[in-house]
Write a protein that holds these residues in place. Sequence first.
Motif, PDB file in Angstrom:
ATOM      1  N   UNK A  26       0.741  -1.271   0.047  1.00 24.57           N
ATOM      2  CA  UNK A  26       0.350   0.161   0.211  1.00 24.57           C
ATOM      3  C   UNK A  26       0.818   1.080   0.005  1.00 24.57           C
ATOM      4  N   UNK A  27       0.193   2.214   0.054  1.00 21.73           N
ATOM      5  CA  UNK A  27       0.765   3.353   0.064  1.00 21.73           C
ATOM      6  C   UNK A  27       0.022   4.776   0.509  1.00 21.73           C
ATOM      7  N   UNK A  56       5.408   4.558   1.206  1.00 21.09           N
ATOM      8  CA  UNK A  56       5.709   3.184   1.202  1.00 21.09           C
ATOM      9  C   UNK A  56       5.122   2.318   2.118  1.00 21.09           C
ATOM     10  N   UNK A  57       3.806   0.875   2.087  1.00 15.44           N
ATOM     11  CA  UNK A  57       4.110   0.226   3.134  1.00 15.44           C
ATOM     12  C   UNK A  57       4.044  -1.145   2.427  1.00 15.44           C
ATOM     13  N   UNK A  92       9.859   9.027  -4.247  1.00 14.41           N
ATOM     14  CA  UNK A  92       9.430   8.770  -3.186  1.00 14.41           C
ATOM     15  C   UNK A  92       9.694  10.014  -2.342  1.00 14.41           C
ATOM     16  N   UNK A  93      11.452   9.239  -1.527  1.00 18.54           N
ATOM     17  CA  UNK A  93      11.230  10.469  -0.515  1.00 18.54           C
ATOM     18  C   UNK A  93      10.966  12.292  -1.072  1.00 18.54           C
ATOM     19  N   UNK A 121      -3.182   0.256  -8.641  1.00 17.16           N
ATOM     20  CA  UNK A 121      -4.650   0.047  -8.477  1.00 17.16           C
ATOM     21  C   UNK A 121      -5.036   0.818  -7.389  1.00 17.16           C
ATOM     22  N   UNK A 122      -3.905   1.418  -6.962  1.00 22.42           N
ATOM     23  CA  UNK A 122      -4.740   2.398  -5.850  1.00 22.42           C
ATOM     24  C   UNK A 122      -4.110   3.301  -5.745  1.00 22.42           C
ATOM     25  N   UNK A 123      -5.677   4.496  -4.938  1.00 24.71           N
ATOM     26  CA  UNK A 123      -5.948   5.809  -5.685  1.00 24.71           C
ATOM     27  C   UNK A 123      -5.252   6.561  -3.781  1.00 24.71           C
ATOM     28  N   UNK A 124      -4.370   7.368  -3.129  1.00 25.21           N
ATOM     29  CA  UNK A 124      -4.479   8.005  -2.034  1.00 25.21           C
ATOM     30  C   UNK A 124      -4.958   9.329  -2.346  1.00 25.21           C
ATOM     31  N   UNK A 125      -5.147   9.640  -1.283  1.00 20.07           N
ATOM     32  CA  UNK A 125      -5.066  11.316  -1.484  1.00 20.07           C
ATOM     33  C   UNK A 125      -4.679  12.249  -0.211  1.00 20.07           C
TER      34      UNK A 125
END
Length: 142
Positions: A26-27, A56-57, A92-93, A121-125
């Motif tokens: 996940x992220x 990142x997870x 990322x960082x 395939x994921x959406x985060x805000x």
Amino acid sequence: YTLTCTNVTGSAARSVTVTVNPPTPDFTLAKTNDIEVTIVGGVPSVSSKSTVTVDAVGSFANAIDLSVLSIAPAIPGITYSLSNPNLTTGEYAGGSLFSVTVPGPTASGTSVITIQGIGGGLTRTVNVLLTIFGKDPEFENF
């Protein structure tokens, strides 16, 4: 993953088996700060900057596409800038610098800008607060 621990004391042995599941890939998105802009008269103005980063997870390692999802309340004519809208794992960082250009004249106030990241395939805000200060062009500090 399965881990078995055995303790032997004398002739007695006791074992414990523990099953550990790795975290689901996940992220999350994060921001360094909120942003602000001072509008002087009718001149468009560029805001301060915030850095949007990816955390990142688990074993998540997909590219993330960043974009602005919404702003509330809306500001007609506003434009958005992301220095790097496509972050790879190694980026990322460091993230992407985010700023806005606000048209003049725009009234003082605050708006919430929602930035979305899509990848794997994921959406985060993440929300960035924009504070607008209006300044009379006739007034000068001495």
